[in-house]
Scaffold this active site. Sequence first.
Site, PDB file in Angstrom:
ATOM      1  N   GLY A 145       0.790  -1.347   0.075  1.00  0.00           N
ATOM      2  CA  GLY A 145       0.034  -0.004  -0.152  1.00  0.00           C
ATOM      3  C   GLY A 145       0.563   1.215   0.006  1.00  0.00           C
TER       4      GLY A 145
ATOM      5  N   ASP B  11       1.567   3.429   2.482  1.00  0.00           N
ATOM      6  CA  ASP B  11       2.259   3.694   3.476  1.00  0.00           C
ATOM      7  C   ASP B  11       3.568   2.728   3.566  1.00  0.00           C
ATOM      8  OD1 ASP B  11       0.782   5.798   3.992  1.00  0.00           O
ATOM      9  OD2 ASP B  11       0.044   5.162   6.017  1.00  0.00           O
TER      10      ASP B  11
ATOM     11  N   LEU C 245      -4.854 -10.615   7.320  1.00  0.00           N
ATOM     12  CA  LEU C 245      -5.140 -10.219   8.445  1.00  0.00           C
ATOM     13  C   LEU C 245      -6.376 -11.562   9.237  1.00  0.00           C
ATOM     14  CD1 LEU C 245      -5.927  -6.479   7.749  1.00  0.00           C
ATOM     15  CD2 LEU C 245      -4.523  -7.263   9.673  1.00  0.00           C
TER      16      LEU C 245
ATOM     17  N   ALA D 220      -1.912  -3.159   7.288  1.00  0.00           N
ATOM     18  CA  ALA D 220      -2.827  -3.776   6.559  1.00  0.00           C
ATOM     19  C   ALA D 220      -4.120  -3.180   6.948  1.00  0.00           C
ATOM     20  CB  ALA D 220      -2.680  -5.116   6.563  1.00  0.00           C
ATOM     21  N   ALA D 221      -5.139  -3.159   5.853  1.00  0.00           N
ATOM     22  CA  ALA D 221      -6.671  -2.877   6.398  1.00  0.00           C
ATOM     23  C   ALA D 221      -7.340  -2.518   5.009  1.00  0.00           C
ATOM     24  CB  ALA D 221      -6.796  -1.397   7.140  1.00  0.00           C
ATOM     25  N   GLN D 222      -8.647  -2.761   5.302  1.00  0.00           N
ATOM     26  CA  GLN D 222      -9.470  -2.070   4.064  1.00  0.00           C
ATOM     27  C   GLN D 222      -9.604  -0.953   4.612  1.00  0.00           C
ATOM     28  OE1 GLN D 222     -11.586  -0.737   2.274  1.00  0.00           O
ATOM     29  NE2 GLN D 222     -13.338  -0.767   3.587  1.00  0.00           N
ATOM     30  N   SER D 223      -8.907  -0.118   3.637  1.00  0.00           N
ATOM     31  CA  SER D 223      -8.727   1.455   4.188  1.00  0.00           C
ATOM     32  C   SER D 223      -9.589   2.367   3.593  1.00  0.00           C
ATOM     33  CB  SER D 223      -7.202   1.797   3.927  1.00  0.00           C
ATOM     34  OG  SER D 223      -7.131   1.838   2.661  1.00  0.00           O
TER      35      SER D 223
ATOM     36  N   THR E  75      -6.721   6.164  13.231  1.00  0.00           N
ATOM     37  CA  THR E  75      -6.910   7.001  12.206  1.00  0.00           C
ATOM     38  C   THR E  75      -7.703   8.208  12.863  1.00  0.00           C
ATOM     39  OG1 THR E  75      -8.281   7.143  10.481  1.00  0.00           O
ATOM     40  CG2 THR E  75      -8.754   5.430  11.520  1.00  0.00           C
TER      41      THR E  75
ATOM     42  N   GLU F 125     -10.105   9.224  11.434  1.00  0.00           N
ATOM     43  CA  GLU F 125     -11.652   8.832  11.155  1.00  0.00           C
ATOM     44  C   GLU F 125     -12.439   8.417  12.350  1.00  0.00           C
ATOM     45  OE1 GLU F 125     -13.553   9.046   8.185  1.00  0.00           O
ATOM     46  OE2 GLU F 125     -11.771  10.123   7.410  1.00  0.00           O
TER      47      GLU F 125
ATOM     48  N   ARG G 275      -0.629   7.198  -3.426  1.00  0.00           N
ATOM     49  CA  ARG G 275      -1.923   7.156  -2.855  1.00  0.00           C
ATOM     50  C   ARG G 275      -2.933   6.365  -4.068  1.00  0.00           C
ATOM     51  NH1 ARG G 275      -5.285   6.964   1.877  1.00  0.00           N
ATOM     52  NH2 ARG G 275      -5.955   8.851   2.316  1.00  0.00           N
TER      53      ARG G 275
HETATM   54  P1  NAP Z   1      -3.616   1.352   1.476  1.00  0.00           P
HETATM   55  O1  NAP Z   1      -2.599   1.893   0.490  1.00  0.00           O
HETATM   56  O2  NAP Z   1      -5.057   1.104   1.196  1.00  0.00           O
HETATM   57  O3  NAP Z   1      -3.027   0.044   1.717  1.00  0.00           O
HETATM   58  C1  NAP Z   1      -3.570  -0.948   2.467  1.00  0.00           C
HETATM   59  C2  NAP Z   1      -2.689  -2.195   2.743  1.00  0.00           C
HETATM   60  O4  NAP Z   1      -3.350  -3.235   3.309  1.00  0.00           O
HETATM   61  C3  NAP Z   1      -2.443  -2.777   1.210  1.00  0.00           C
HETATM   62  O5  NAP Z   1      -1.105  -3.253   1.076  1.00  0.00           O
HETATM   63  C4  NAP Z   1      -3.558  -4.014   1.260  1.00  0.00           C
HETATM   64  O6  NAP Z   1      -3.217  -5.087   0.206  1.00  0.00           O
HETATM   65  C5  NAP Z   1      -3.454  -4.559   2.628  1.00  0.00           C
HETATM   66  N1  NAP Z   1      -4.804  -5.282   2.946  1.00  0.00           N
HETATM   67  C6  NAP Z   1      -6.158  -5.116   2.787  1.00  0.00           C
HETATM   68  N2  NAP Z   1      -6.617  -5.969   3.397  1.00  0.00           N
HETATM   69  C7  NAP Z   1      -5.854  -6.835   3.748  1.00  0.00           C
HETATM   70  C8  NAP Z   1      -6.069  -8.081   4.339  1.00  0.00           C
HETATM   71  N3  NAP Z   1      -7.187  -8.729   4.607  1.00  0.00           N
HETATM   72  N4  NAP Z   1      -4.906  -8.702   4.758  1.00  0.00           N
HETATM   73  C9  NAP Z   1      -3.729  -8.517   4.430  1.00  0.00           C
HETATM   74  N5  NAP Z   1      -3.562  -7.370   3.839  1.00  0.00           N
HETATM   75  C10 NAP Z   1      -4.424  -6.493   3.456  1.00  0.00           C
HETATM   76  O7  NAP Z   1      -3.583   2.311   2.997  1.00  0.00           O
HETATM   77  P2  NAP Z   1      -2.313   3.351   3.361  1.00  0.00           P
HETATM   78  O8  NAP Z   1      -2.984   4.760   2.772  1.00  0.00           O
HETATM   79  O9  NAP Z   1      -1.101   2.701   2.872  1.00  0.00           O
HETATM   80  O10 NAP Z   1      -2.637   3.185   4.947  1.00  0.00           O
HETATM   81  C11 NAP Z   1      -1.998   2.159   5.697  1.00  0.00           C
HETATM   82  C12 NAP Z   1      -2.711   2.255   6.992  1.00  0.00           C
HETATM   83  O11 NAP Z   1      -3.034   3.279   7.885  1.00  0.00           O
HETATM   84  C13 NAP Z   1      -4.115   1.478   6.805  1.00  0.00           C
HETATM   85  O12 NAP Z   1      -4.387   0.636   7.838  1.00  0.00           O
HETATM   86  C14 NAP Z   1      -5.099   2.648   6.989  1.00  0.00           C
HETATM   87  O13 NAP Z   1      -6.436   2.427   7.258  1.00  0.00           O
HETATM   88  C15 NAP Z   1      -4.332   3.580   7.882  1.00  0.00           C
HETATM   89  N6  NAP Z   1      -4.588   4.996   7.806  1.00  0.00           N
HETATM   90  C16 NAP Z   1      -4.265   5.844   6.547  1.00  0.00           C
HETATM   91  C17 NAP Z   1      -4.461   6.796   6.648  1.00  0.00           C
HETATM   92  C18 NAP Z   1      -4.017   7.741   5.397  1.00  0.00           C
HETATM   93  O14 NAP Z   1      -4.501   9.092   5.178  1.00  0.00           O
HETATM   94  N7  NAP Z   1      -3.583   7.098   4.293  1.00  0.00           N
HETATM   95  C19 NAP Z   1      -5.002   7.822   7.784  1.00  0.00           C
HETATM   96  C20 NAP Z   1      -5.071   7.099   8.786  1.00  0.00           C
HETATM   97  C21 NAP Z   1      -4.904   5.715   8.857  1.00  0.00           C
HETATM   98  P3  NAP Z   1      -3.524  -5.127  -1.386  1.00  0.00           P
HETATM   99  O15 NAP Z   1      -2.337  -4.317  -1.924  1.00  0.00           O
HETATM  100  O16 NAP Z   1      -3.406  -6.616  -1.685  1.00  0.00           O
HETATM  101  O17 NAP Z   1      -4.790  -4.377  -1.519  1.00  0.00           O
HETATM  102  P1  GDP Z   2     -11.281   9.808   3.877  1.00  0.00           P
HETATM  103  O1  GDP Z   2     -10.918  10.824   4.622  1.00  0.00           O
HETATM  104  O2  GDP Z   2     -10.348   8.552   4.518  1.00  0.00           O
HETATM  105  O3  GDP Z   2     -12.536   9.238   3.700  1.00  0.00           O
HETATM  106  O4  GDP Z   2     -10.693  10.061   2.621  1.00  0.00           O
HETATM  107  P2  GDP Z   2     -11.124  10.331   1.059  1.00  0.00           P
HETATM  108  O5  GDP Z   2     -10.142  10.935   0.347  1.00  0.00           O
HETATM  109  O6  GDP Z   2     -11.528   8.913   0.508  1.00  0.00           O
HETATM  110  O7  GDP Z   2     -12.435  11.266   1.219  1.00  0.00           O
HETATM  111  C1  GDP Z   2     -12.007  12.692   1.795  1.00  0.00           C
HETATM  112  C2  GDP Z   2     -13.187  13.517   1.605  1.00  0.00           C
HETATM  113  O8  GDP Z   2     -13.470  13.697   0.449  1.00  0.00           O
HETATM  114  C3  GDP Z   2     -14.412  13.126   2.169  1.00  0.00           C
HETATM  115  O9  GDP Z   2     -15.310  13.832   3.099  1.00  0.00           O
HETATM  116  C4  GDP Z   2     -15.191  12.552   1.010  1.00  0.00           C
HETATM  117  O10 GDP Z   2     -16.858  12.703   1.386  1.00  0.00           O
HETATM  118  C5  GDP Z   2     -14.900  13.955   0.104  1.00  0.00           C
HETATM  119  N1  GDP Z   2     -15.048  13.427  -1.387  1.00  0.00           N
HETATM  120  C6  GDP Z   2     -15.899  14.322  -2.162  1.00  0.00           C
HETATM  121  N2  GDP Z   2     -15.804  13.744  -3.358  1.00  0.00           N
HETATM  122  C7  GDP Z   2     -15.137  12.482  -3.386  1.00  0.00           C
HETATM  123  C8  GDP Z   2     -14.935  11.658  -4.312  1.00  0.00           C
HETATM  124  O11 GDP Z   2     -15.342  11.502  -5.526  1.00  0.00           O
HETATM  125  N3  GDP Z   2     -14.198  10.496  -3.929  1.00  0.00           N
HETATM  126  C9  GDP Z   2     -13.679  10.244  -2.447  1.00  0.00           C
HETATM  127  N4  GDP Z   2     -12.893   9.302  -2.145  1.00  0.00           N
HETATM  128  N5  GDP Z   2     -13.950  11.228  -1.707  1.00  0.00           N
HETATM  129  C10 GDP Z   2     -14.777  12.511  -1.920  1.00  0.00           C
END
Ligand code: NAP
Ligand code: GDP
Length: 343
Positions: free
Chosen positions: A12, A14, A60, A82-85, A126, A128, A185
């Site tokens: 993913g 991160d 997971l 890892a997460a359904q993110s 998060t 969220e 991303r």
């Molecule tokens: P991401 O790009 O969506 O990556 C998620 C990763 O989790 C991918 O490698 C995915 O694998 C893997 N994964 C999903 N379901 C899985 C399962 N059942 N078993 C094993 N691996 C699984 O997310 P990210 O943006 O890097 O975020 C990293 C972590 O930080 C996540 O837990 C997310 O919820 C958390 N987080 C992110 C943000 C943000 O703004 N980015 C903010 C706060 C917290 P595949 O490649 O196979 O899909």
């Molecule tokens: P989140 O904060 O983890 O939900 O990250 P996202 O990037 O998916 O969404 C951030 C914000 O953008 C949320 O408030 C969404 O409702 C808003 N948003 C507006 N239009 C869109 C869109 O087309 N796709 C996504 N993903 N978010 C959108």
Amino acid sequence: MNKTALISGVTGQDGGYLAKLLLEKGYRVVGLYRRGATDTFSKLREHGILDKIELTDFDLLEFSNICRLMQKYQPDEFYNLAAQSFVAASWEEPIYTAEADGIGVLNILEAIRVFAPHTKFYQASTSEMFGKVQTIPQNEKTPFYPRSPYGVAKLMAHWMCINYSESFNIFACCGLLFNHESPMRGKEFVTRKITSHFAEMYTGKTDKPLELGNMNAKRDWGFAGDYVEMMWKMLQQDKPDVYTISSGHNHSIREFVERCAEFCEWNIEWQGSDENEIGIDTKSGKVIVKVNPKFYRPAEVEQLLGDSSKAETVLGWKPKVDFKGLCKLMMEADIARAEKGVL
Ligand code: NAP
Ligand code: GDP
């Protein structure tokens, strides 16, 4: 001897940045990935580190596999990324999201407890979880009010980490990370959806307007490359704790659109309201953005704004990339990809 780190979610956003950082620090990095029918290693390839990390199967939801991993590697550090993110998908797949993002973390904590209690654990909590925010800004002391199955599942995992730390003396740290973005991303997230679509429009690959949902929501956005360093720092402390990591500034989706449009030399004028709103480039008269209610959410997180003063003091948190820099970095990367036809 080199430390061993396990990173789940290594494919993913991160995961790639963190793996790169730990390799630079001399770690043995074991990347945990789930097998898929298509190639999921593109980000690691783009980082130039695919051949430098050991890759091993992981899911997971597969407790037996996690136990064997802990027994085999006895890692110094385990970063659970890892997460359904994707928040929007969590209403479509609430049960899976709860299992992966909630129970999945408990699977890891149990495996640590039984097979490798010395392992330092990082959990990706998060912003969220703040959801319908109870204070502005939000920090470690702010009460939670999640607004999606994703937020609820992550909250369970968060409290499980605190509980395992208090009950079994396991070193489990939670990073309350606010939204962080980058050219790596996923394109379903709003920032990358905007930069990838604008790059295609700018390079003449499409003239279809970008369709968005709620543009008034505000997020506290930072750069993923800055944020992963704080994950590592949390695990270098003497005691496990919870830290908020944020930029301390927030902007609406609309502002993100405007800033990226400027980069493409478009000047957006907004016309209409709600689901009839469109954004037009005043020079060409072209419709650049239109609202599609399909992207509205059943419950919205209207605004997030973080207060990272604890991390500033304890971890020395100082992000390098600001909002404008982030838009520029993402637009430049996506335009370069669009020009090469690899977007
Ligand atoms: P991401 O790009 O969506 O990556 C998620 C990763 O989790 C991918 O490698 C995915 O694998 C893997 N994964 C999903 N379901 C899985 C399962 N059942 N078993 C094993 N691996 C699984 O997310 P990210 O943006 O890097 O975020 C990293 C972590 O930080 C996540 O837990 C997310 O919820 C958390 N987080 C992110 C943000 C943000 O703004 N980015 C903010 C706060 C917290 P595949 O490649 O196979 O899909
Ligand atoms: P989140 O904060 O983890 O939900 O990250 P996202 O990037 O998916 O969404 C951030 C914000 O953008 C949320 O408030 C969404 O409702 C808003 N948003 C507006 N239009 C869109 C869109 O087309 N796709 C996504 N993903 N978010 C959108």
